[in-house]
Design a protein around this motif. Structure first.
Motif, mmCIF file in Angstrom:
data_model
loop_
_atom_site.group_PDB
_atom_site.id
_atom_site.type_symbol
_atom_site.label_atom_id
_atom_site.label_comp_id
_atom_site.label_asym_id
_atom_site.label_seq_id
_atom_site.Cartn_x
_atom_site.Cartn_y
_atom_site.Cartn_z
ATOM 1 N N ARG A 43 0.859 -1.184 0.000
ATOM 2 C CA ARG A 43 0.000 0.000 0.000
ATOM 3 C C ARG A 43 0.896 1.234 0.000
ATOM 4 N NH1 ARG A 43 -5.243 1.327 1.281
ATOM 5 N NH2 ARG A 43 -5.568 3.474 1.985
ATOM 6 N N ILE A 44 0.673 2.138 -0.960
ATOM 7 C CA ILE A 44 1.494 3.344 -1.091
ATOM 8 C C ILE A 44 0.579 4.557 -1.001
ATOM 9 C CG2 ILE A 44 3.139 4.611 -2.511
ATOM 10 C CD1 ILE A 44 3.858 2.041 -3.889
ATOM 11 N N SER A 45 0.901 5.463 -0.093
ATOM 12 C CA SER A 45 0.151 6.701 0.083
ATOM 13 C C SER A 45 1.086 7.868 -0.224
ATOM 14 C CB SER A 45 -0.394 6.819 1.510
ATOM 15 O OG SER A 45 -1.233 5.718 1.825
ATOM 16 N N VAL A 46 0.704 8.668 -1.211
ATOM 17 C CA VAL A 46 1.508 9.808 -1.642
ATOM 18 C C VAL A 46 0.923 11.064 -1.021
ATOM 19 C CG1 VAL A 46 2.446 11.072 -3.602
ATOM 20 C CG2 VAL A 46 2.019 8.614 -3.797
ATOM 21 N N LEU A 47 1.619 11.614 -0.047
ATOM 22 C CA LEU A 47 1.194 12.860 0.605
ATOM 23 C C LEU A 47 2.069 13.974 0.049
ATOM 24 C CD1 LEU A 47 -0.735 13.971 2.768
ATOM 25 C CD2 LEU A 47 1.109 13.674 4.435
ATOM 26 N N VAL A 101 6.161 10.082 0.940
ATOM 27 C CA VAL A 101 5.510 8.897 0.388
ATOM 28 C C VAL A 101 5.618 7.789 1.427
ATOM 29 C CG1 VAL A 101 5.430 7.251 -1.520
ATOM 30 C CG2 VAL A 101 6.176 9.607 -1.940
ATOM 31 N N VAL A 102 4.483 7.191 1.793
ATOM 32 C CA VAL A 102 4.431 6.164 2.827
ATOM 33 C C VAL A 102 4.202 4.810 2.174
ATOM 34 C CG1 VAL A 102 3.330 5.401 4.960
ATOM 35 C CG2 VAL A 102 3.489 7.840 4.448
ATOM 36 N N PHE A 103 5.058 3.847 2.521
ATOM 37 C CA PHE A 103 4.924 2.472 2.058
ATOM 38 C C PHE A 103 4.505 1.603 3.242
ATOM 39 C CE2 PHE A 103 7.628 4.489 -0.963
ATOM 40 C CZ PHE A 103 7.424 3.851 -2.170
ATOM 41 N N ARG A 110 6.965 2.641 6.194
ATOM 42 C CA ARG A 110 8.219 3.377 6.045
ATOM 43 C C ARG A 110 7.931 4.652 5.251
ATOM 44 N NH1 ARG A 110 13.246 1.477 7.024
ATOM 45 N NH2 ARG A 110 15.026 2.634 6.157
ATOM 46 N N LEU A 111 8.483 5.761 5.720
ATOM 47 C CA LEU A 111 8.260 7.068 5.090
ATOM 48 C C LEU A 111 9.480 7.472 4.277
ATOM 49 C CD1 LEU A 111 6.716 9.794 4.782
ATOM 50 C CD2 LEU A 111 7.882 10.536 6.877
ATOM 51 N N VAL A 112 9.235 7.913 3.052
ATOM 52 C CA VAL A 112 10.272 8.509 2.213
ATOM 53 C C VAL A 112 9.986 10.003 2.155
ATOM 54 C CG1 VAL A 112 11.288 8.615 -0.080
ATOM 55 C CG2 VAL A 112 10.558 6.412 0.853
ATOM 56 N N PRO A 113 10.797 10.846 2.809
ATOM 57 C CA PRO A 113 10.513 12.281 2.810
ATOM 58 C C PRO A 113 10.584 12.876 1.404
ATOM 59 C CG PRO A 113 12.107 11.695 4.515
ATOM 60 C CD PRO A 113 11.953 10.497 3.641
ATOM 61 N N ALA A 114 9.719 13.848 1.156
ATOM 62 C CA ALA A 114 9.681 14.478 -0.165
ATOM 63 C C ALA A 114 10.958 15.261 -0.452
ATOM 64 C CB ALA A 114 8.458 15.396 -0.264
ATOM 65 N N ASP A 115 11.596 15.782 0.587
ATOM 66 C CA ASP A 115 12.804 16.576 0.372
ATOM 67 C C ASP A 115 13.963 15.751 -0.167
ATOM 68 O OD1 ASP A 115 11.422 18.737 1.336
ATOM 69 O OD2 ASP A 115 12.229 18.590 3.383
ATOM 70 N N SER A 116 13.908 14.437 -0.019
ATOM 71 C CA SER A 116 15.005 13.586 -0.480
ATOM 72 C C SER A 116 14.799 13.077 -1.909
ATOM 73 C CB SER A 116 15.158 12.382 0.462
ATOM 74 O OG SER A 116 13.983 11.586 0.466
ATOM 75 N N LEU A 117 13.680 13.400 -2.540
ATOM 76 C CA LEU A 117 13.388 12.863 -3.876
ATOM 77 C C LEU A 117 14.204 13.547 -4.963
ATOM 78 C CD1 LEU A 117 9.509 12.493 -3.611
ATOM 79 C CD2 LEU A 117 11.222 10.678 -3.510
ATOM 80 N N ILE A 118 14.439 14.838 -4.822
ATOM 81 C CA ILE A 118 15.192 15.597 -5.821
ATOM 82 C C ILE A 118 16.527 16.008 -5.219
ATOM 83 C CG2 ILE A 118 15.244 17.649 -7.269
ATOM 84 C CD1 ILE A 118 13.216 15.708 -8.221
ATOM 85 N N GLU A 119 17.581 15.781 -5.975
ATOM 86 C CA GLU A 119 18.921 16.168 -5.540
ATOM 87 C C GLU A 119 19.593 16.926 -6.669
ATOM 88 O OE1 GLU A 119 22.833 14.128 -3.393
ATOM 89 O OE2 GLU A 119 21.257 12.890 -4.259
ATOM 90 N N ARG A 120 20.374 17.916 -6.308
ATOM 91 C CA ARG A 120 21.089 18.723 -7.291
ATOM 92 C C ARG A 120 22.569 18.382 -7.252
ATOM 93 N NH1 ARG A 120 16.547 21.424 -6.147
ATOM 94 N NH2 ARG A 120 15.611 22.673 -7.815
ATOM 95 N N LEU A 121 23.082 17.945 -8.386
ATOM 96 C CA LEU A 121 24.471 17.523 -8.493
ATOM 97 C C LEU A 121 25.243 18.529 -9.337
ATOM 98 C CD1 LEU A 121 23.967 13.715 -9.189
ATOM 99 C CD2 LEU A 121 24.160 14.882 -6.995
ATOM 100 N N PRO A 122 26.494 18.820 -8.967
ATOM 101 C CA PRO A 122 27.292 19.773 -9.751
ATOM 102 C C PRO A 122 27.698 19.174 -11.085
ATOM 103 C CG PRO A 122 28.623 18.795 -8.013
ATOM 104 C CD PRO A 122 27.209 18.327 -7.784
ATOM 105 N N LEU A 123 27.751 20.017 -12.093
ATOM 106 C CA LEU A 123 28.189 19.596 -13.416
ATOM 107 C C LEU A 123 29.701 19.673 -13.516
ATOM 108 C CD1 LEU A 123 25.538 21.327 -15.715
ATOM 109 C CD2 LEU A 123 25.678 18.919 -15.125
#
Length: 453
Positions: A43-47, A101-103, A110-123
């Protein structure tokens, strides 16, 4: 009737094809295998707010999870509009006041925080420039993997010689950020001081020695040697120009630590860091294609040439400088230059993976001994986690722990198309699109009407 039958049959028997160029919407083979091996319902809940930068990529990717798993229930909740459902979800899982996102599998969540979904990497070779990468599949598959495994392997960080600590939150030298990523991968972290325990515990699944600044005692080296002889797993991060006493031990395992600093004028911005974007084929580096890792004054870590033996460790370089770089044996010189009489020409390895298993040709299921040695510990520190550094460290840990399911899940680059126009160009665009194009259509219509009359 024929139309209704067609719709009914197509809803039960269909084939899915991807037309999107966005790789973030595709599932890797590892994730598909993980979903097939998961027997319990998911079960996946997207908050998540629809305006969040990761919303569209998250929903598209989770729809792929749902399509690949018949027993998966997917629910998307807008925390700004669905207040009742949001409050119910927060109370049910005791969530913090943040998006994520809660699994849930088998009553565990288990919670996956939204702030960890996007990461900015140097070119590479572009100061200040970054690119966005989407880490959804990494985090989502890791959450499912953690919920389907009852055990949590123990990762022990050695202390007592000035090593980096996972409990150090210093923004530059601490290891708290990489420690949080390890815990997210369902790993237990502990501290170990051989001066107190005199032995390496039996429950140690992986031993990490990160950046020691003092030499090891003879009895400690003997404990490490015995640990490796007992099919142990060891992750070493050793800084340049810092003797530790581990050099003879690593030499027995076919690894030669250089008393140098690897530099590459074509792969640096400030002159002291080394960008590595080309890797040798290995399960650790396979997912990092086209992603750059950044090392800070690394030392060379090279395979030691030795005659072939039956039980000889297999040493494979993981990351190296380019052919334009070299191993500098006089790094104090302000004007670094290659001296062919002393220095070593590139490409020079700065990380190796070592494995010693059963004798070739003998079909015996024996757990191999594995080591990974990096010539730098700053690349995994809080202030050095840029580029693909965290993924390189985590891939090394997962390979050492035989967790193949969490390998080959690289972050996916998000394509960005930006059109920057000034006021004059915007007026021209307005005239062309809003005035000229409709005007041409209207003029063509008037001309046709005039010709008919």
């Amino acid at each position: 009737a024929l139309f209704g039958m067609t719709v009914y049959l197509s809803s039960r028997h269909f084939s899915r094809r991807h037309w999107s160029r966005n790789p973030a919407a595709h599932l890797s083979g590892r994730t598909r295998q993980l979903l097939e091996d998961t027997a319990a319902d998911i079960r996946i809940s997207v908050l998540l707010r629809p305006g969040h930068e990761a919303y569209r990529s998250t929903i598209r990717l989770l729809q792929e999870y749902a399509a690949a798993t018949p027993g998966l229930a997917l629910e998307a909740i807008d925390p700004d509009r669905d207040l009742a459902r949001t409050e119910g979800l927060v109370r049910r899982y005791n969530l913090p006041p943040a998006e994520g996102v809660v699994f849930e599998i088998g009553g565990r969540h288990r919670l996956v925080p939204a702030d960890s979904l996007i990461e900015r990497l140097p070119l590479l070779n572009r100061s200040g420039a970054t690119r966005r990468v989407f880490r959804g599949e990494q985090l989502f598959s890791s959450a499912i993997y953690a919920l389907t495994r009852a055990d949590r392997p123990a990762v022990l960080f050695l202390q007592g010689h000035g090593e980096r600590s996972p409990e150090d939150f210093d923004r530059r030298s601490g290891y708290s950020r990489i420690a949080a990523r390890l815990r997210d991968d369902n790993l237990d972290l502990e501290l170990l001081n051989l001066g107190e325990t005199k032995t390496i515990p039996g429950h140690c699944a992986l031993l990490v020695i990160a950046g020691p600044v003092r030499e090891f005692a003879p009895f400690e080296i003997a404990q490490l040697r015995d640990y490796l002889d007992r099919k142990g797993r060891l992750l070493l991060l050793l800084d340049a120009r810092t003797p530790t006493g581990l050099e003879p031990l690593l030499l027995d395992w076919g690894v030669l630590l250089g008393g140098d600093v690897v530099v590459d004028e074509t792969r640096t911005l400030g002159g002291r860091e080394l960008y590595v974007s080309g890797y040798n084929p290995h399960p650790i580096t396979g997912p990092l294609d086209h992603l750059a890792s950044v090392f800070h004054l690394p030392r060379s870590v090279r395979p030691q040439p030795a005659p072939p033996e039956a039980d000889k460790p297999f040493v494979l370089p993981l990351a190296s400088c380019s052919a334009a770089g070299w191993a500098e044996f006089d790094p104090d010189d302000p004007a670094l230059h290659f001296d062919p009489r002393v220095d070593i020409a590139g490409p020079v390895p700065v990380a190796v993976a070592v494995e010693r298993g059963p004798v070739p040709g003998v079909h015996v299921q024996i757990r191999p001994t594995r080591l990974v040695v990096f010539g730098d510990s700053d690349f995994a520190a809080n202030g050095g986690l840029m580029g693909a550094n965290a993924d390189l460290f985590l891939n090394a840990a997962n390979w050492l722990l035989d967790r193949q399911e969490l390998l080959a899940l690289p972050p996916r680059t998000l394509d960005e198309i930006q059109v920057v126009l000034d006021a004059r160009q915007l007026r021209r665009l307005f005239l062309a699109v809003v005035v000229c194009l409709p005007g041409l259509v209207a003029a063509a219509g008037l001309w046709v009407a005039w010709r008919r009359r």
